[in-house]
Scaffold this motif. Structure first.
Motif, PDB file in Angstrom:
ATOM      1  N   ALA A 117       7.239   3.597  26.014  1.00 46.40           N
ATOM      2  CA  ALA A 117       8.453   3.231  25.193  1.00 46.40           C
ATOM      3  C   ALA A 117       9.534   3.978  25.968  1.00 46.40           C
ATOM      4  O   ALA A 117      10.768   3.636  25.916  1.00 46.40           O
ATOM      5  CB  ALA A 117       8.170   3.373  23.822  1.00 46.40           C
TER       6      ALA A 117
ATOM      7  N   THR B 124       9.906   3.450  17.054  1.00 50.09           N
ATOM      8  CA  THR B 124       8.493   3.362  17.480  1.00 50.09           C
ATOM      9  C   THR B 124       7.714   4.654  17.817  1.00 50.09           C
ATOM     10  O   THR B 124       6.670   4.799  17.342  1.00 50.09           O
ATOM     11  CB  THR B 124       8.793   2.733  19.160  1.00 50.09           C
TER      12      THR B 124
ATOM     13  N   THR C 213       4.403  -3.912  23.185  1.00 50.22           N
ATOM     14  CA  THR C 213       4.700  -2.676  22.332  1.00 50.22           C
ATOM     15  C   THR C 213       5.577  -1.901  22.961  1.00 50.22           C
ATOM     16  O   THR C 213       6.735  -1.205  22.436  1.00 50.22           O
ATOM     17  CB  THR C 213       3.316  -1.904  21.928  1.00 50.22           C
TER      18      THR C 213
ATOM     19  N   PHE D  57       9.287  -2.660  22.813  1.00 50.69           N
ATOM     20  CA  PHE D  57       9.870  -2.859  21.390  1.00 50.69           C
ATOM     21  C   PHE D  57       9.914  -4.152  21.272  1.00 50.69           C
ATOM     22  O   PHE D  57      10.653  -4.816  20.263  1.00 50.69           O
ATOM     23  CB  PHE D  57      11.310  -2.504  21.461  1.00 50.69           C
TER      24      PHE D  57
ATOM     25  N   TRP E 115       3.267  -5.311  18.494  1.00 48.51           N
ATOM     26  CA  TRP E 115       2.580  -4.603  17.322  1.00 48.51           C
ATOM     27  C   TRP E 115       1.580  -5.465  16.520  1.00 48.51           C
ATOM     28  O   TRP E 115       0.518  -5.229  15.980  1.00 48.51           O
ATOM     29  CB  TRP E 115       3.676  -4.000  16.469  1.00 48.51           C
TER      30      TRP E 115
END
Lengths: 316, 405
Positions: free
Chosen positions: B105, B216, B376, B379, B384
């Motif tokens: 991320a 996140t 994921t 974002f 998710w």
């Protein structure tokens, strides 16, 4: 002092410093139709830091620009920015002005287009920018492929130019043909040369669309009276245009000598823009793009077509 | 939040020197593994100078190489990781997944900032796996998770187990190929029922990159906290010297490497995924048999791991080739390569689980790697949702004891 002002000062200093290396300032109102509308990679590399030059990349492949582009180039999306998202049309004058200003274009800017796919969409961009009256629009000869093959550098840095002050003019009707005019030519009511730049098999009607493309027209063939000169005729193996003298001769031998107005078309107008750029901007002929092209003409009810292959849609 | 209990394998570590011996067989195995790795590097070199394939094929092969070693050495098998957590609260593996998501991320946020500096518009960063979120995605992920439990691994897990000599991976992957085809068959209906109208939810559109990364990491931190709290597994043993050539990577190392490789893959080529080439093969074969509808609505405009029919090996194909061969090299040098002869019984469960995974990953536009990780990290809410429902699928599968069938 605002950041915009600072960047202007920096730009001014940079341009003064650069004057020593540049013999002629590029934006010195070069007459249209000069062969300079086609710039070499060398020229661009030398002039890339000139603040009057705005480089725009129009590529079809997603993510190409983001993973590396010519230093300072701004991305312009063909499908999202250069066309109206709902109507089948190029973007409006107002949207155009907004887009061009955001790219940092002033009235006296030199705009250089390049892109993937043999510059097809870059040439389309150049055509749209000409329609809205920009003075100095050029095409990088050989496009992105040539630049890469020369081993020239790319960057992922995104430049954020200060807002430009360009004023878009009313759409120039002399660069764009619509169906009624094309029909007049097809019915021989108007003396204009029609150039179909698609492949020979599309032209003859053997196939409905080039391999790899969806069949978007339910008639095959071409507009009556059109001459088939595939867009590739104009280029060398490395994607650059052949020399001006050479292409002038090639097209003249095929009946396109600029003595009468010309309309070019293809499937949706992008490859036609490539030939338009050559004939209009390099050779100086009077040329319109029929961007409705075969996907409009070949679907229209009641228009005359020529289909030497005699194929019928839906029947194998 | 990363687990603090674990240590990396690097650095000089004194003490805890477990009984380590090096035999002639080890030398041979390690040498062969080295030759394989060198061979892959040379192959990548050859590809890079081939104008047809170009640098991207070469780079994809290298990504596959790195990923294969890390997955094999880090035991980055989503099914095993979920099962260990569910059955015995051994959470080290799960923590490596959380680490991979966190590191990825951060990496994606950095790359996104470069690719799409302005998130206020409606644009999405190019090529990122940000998919439509609907009940179809939830069901597909659930089926995928259940399929994982049934067949004993997810698709990437089976791919690296081929490298370890698991023959059971073969019926599983055949099942997946069938499943992809079924996915193409059901696609048009599901697309028109739900997917076409489903929102493509991307956090940065609402709260920018900084906000998305904060949210996140906070969510991952909360999960990591509970995993650490309930963890029954001790920190991995410290290793030094030649043992590095055989030992497993610690969860933190594995997760961090997976996150970094994912970032680099997206930056240079495309998001990580292992099903694009496989699904393209399926699509072509099913098309040959005239089993597929003439047009598959909207599919080629969506971002994910579903391949457009290509004649040649795609970048993803090179990645998978590198992945399998590198995991073989990794397994060989660690003496983990062993032909595992499947039975009719476990081949059937592998096959059927594979079908579920194939259908699930085609319908969800990717699998544990392409969606759970890559979406994921990017974002995307779809990531998710897939994470949650795939985990739920595994949970149900384990509670129903399908993995012991």
């Amino acid at each position: 002092m605002s950041t915009k002002k600072i960047s202007r000062v920096v730009a001014l200093v940079a341009s003064v410093a650069l004057l020593s290396s540049i013999t002629t300032a590029p934006s010195q109102a070069i007459p249209k139709n000069d062969t300079q509308t086609l710039v070499s990679a060398d020229w661009l590399a030398k002039n890339i830091n000139d603040p009057k030059i705005v480089v725009l990349e129009v590529s079809a492949e997603e993510g190409l620009y983001e993973r590396g582009h010519i230093n300072g180039a701004i991305k312009v999306s063909w499908t999202k920015e250069l066309v109206d998202p709902v109507n089948r049309n190029i973007l409006s004058q107002a949207s155009f002005q907004k887009l061009a200003r955001k790219a940092g274009i002033d009235n006296d800017s030199t705009v250089v287009f390049y892109g993937d796919n043999n510059n097809w969409f870059a040439a389309w961009g150049a055509w749209v920018f000409n329609i809205y009256g920009l003075n100095d629009v050029r095409l990088l000869n050989g496009g992105r492929t040539k630049w890469e093959k020369d081993g020239r550098p790319l960057t992922t840095a995104v430049s954020a130019p200060a807002l430009g002050d360009v004023v878009a003019k009313k759409a120039d009707a002399s660069l764009r043909a619509f169906l009624p005019e094309v029909l007049k030519v097809a019915k021989k009511q108007q003396n204009t040369a029609l150039v179909d730049i698609r492949s020979a098999d599309e032209f003859s009607g053997k196939i409905f669309a080039a391999p790899g493309f969806q069949e978007l027209a339910i008639r095959a063939g071409h507009i009556p009276g059109a001459i088939n000169i595939p867009w590739k005729t104009a280029i060398n193996a490395d994607g650059t245009f052949k020399s001006t003298a050479e292409v002038r001769k090639i097209y003249a031998n095929l009946g396109i000598d600029g003595k009468k107005p010309i309309i070019v078309y293809c499937r949706i107008g992008e490859r036609a823009s490539h030939t338009w750029f050559l004939l209009s901007q390099v050779l100086g002929y009077d040329v319109k793009v029929y961007d409705g092209s075969w996907t409009e003409y070949g679907n229209s009810v009641g228009v005359p077509i020529s289909n030497p292959a005699g194929t019928v849609w839906g029947i194998a | 939040m990363t687990p603090k209990k674990v240590t990396t394998t690097s650095g000089s570590v004194t003490g805890a020197a477990s009984s380590f011996s090096w035999s002639k067989a080890d030398t041979i195995r390690t040498s062969v593994a080295g030759v394989i790795v060198l061979g892959l590097l040379f192959w990548a070199y050859l590809l890079s100078s081939n104008t047809e394939t170009g640098g991207r094929a070469s780079f994809s092969l290298l990504i596959g190489l790195a990923l294969g070693i890390v997955f094999e050495r880090g035991r980055f098998c989503f099914f095993c990781i979920f099962r260990d957590s569910i059955e015995s609260r051994k959470n080290n593996g799960f923590l490596s997944v959380i680490t991979a998501l966190a590191v990825g991320a951060i990496g994606y946020a950095i790359v996104f900032g470069m690719y799409l500096p302005d998130t206020s518009g409606e644009y999405l960063p190019p090529g990122a796996h940000i998919g439509p979120t609907s009940w179809v995605l939830a069901i597909a992920a659930l089926a995928f998770g259940f399929g994982m439990a049934l067949s004993g691994a997810c698709i990437s897990g089976h791919l690296y187990r081929i490298g370890q000599g698991s023959l059971r991976a073969i019926p599983a992957l055949i099942g997946a190929l069938i499943g992809f085809g079924l996915g193409f068959i059901t696609w048009n209906t599901l697309y028109l029922r739900a997917i076409q109208e489903a929102p493509t939810l991307w956090l940065p559109h609402y709260i920018g990159y900084a906000g998305s990364l904060a949210v996140t990491l906070a969510a991952l931190g909360v999960i990591a906290y509970y995993l650490l709290k309930s963890n029954t597994e001790s920190a991995p043993e410290k290793v030094s010297g030649l043992a590095v050539l055989r030992s497993k990577f610690s969860p933190a190392t594995t997760g961090a490497l997976v996150g970094v490789i994912g970032t680099i893959a997206y930056m240079r080529i495309e998001p990580l995924g292992v099903t694009r080439q496989l699904s393209a093969i399926s699509r072509k074969e099913f098309e040959k048999q005239s089993l597929l509808p003439e047009t598959i609505n909207g599919l080629d405009t969506l971002a994910g791991c579903v391949g457009i029919v290509t004649e040649t090996i795609s970048n993803n194909g090179w990645l998978v080739i590198g992945f399998v061969l590198a995991s073989f090299a990794g397994a060989l040098s660690a003496n983990r390569f062993k032909f595992e002869i499947p039975t009719i019984r476990n081949s059937s469960t592998a096959l059927f689980g594979g079908v579920l995974m194939g259908w699930g990953s085609m319908t969800a536009l990717g699998c544990t790697v392409g969606v759970l990780l890559s979406s994921t990290q990017a974002f995307a809410i779809s990531g998710w949702v897939f994470f949650l429902f795939a985990f739920l699928g595994v949970y149900l599968g384990i509670k129903a004891k399908v993995h012991t069938l």
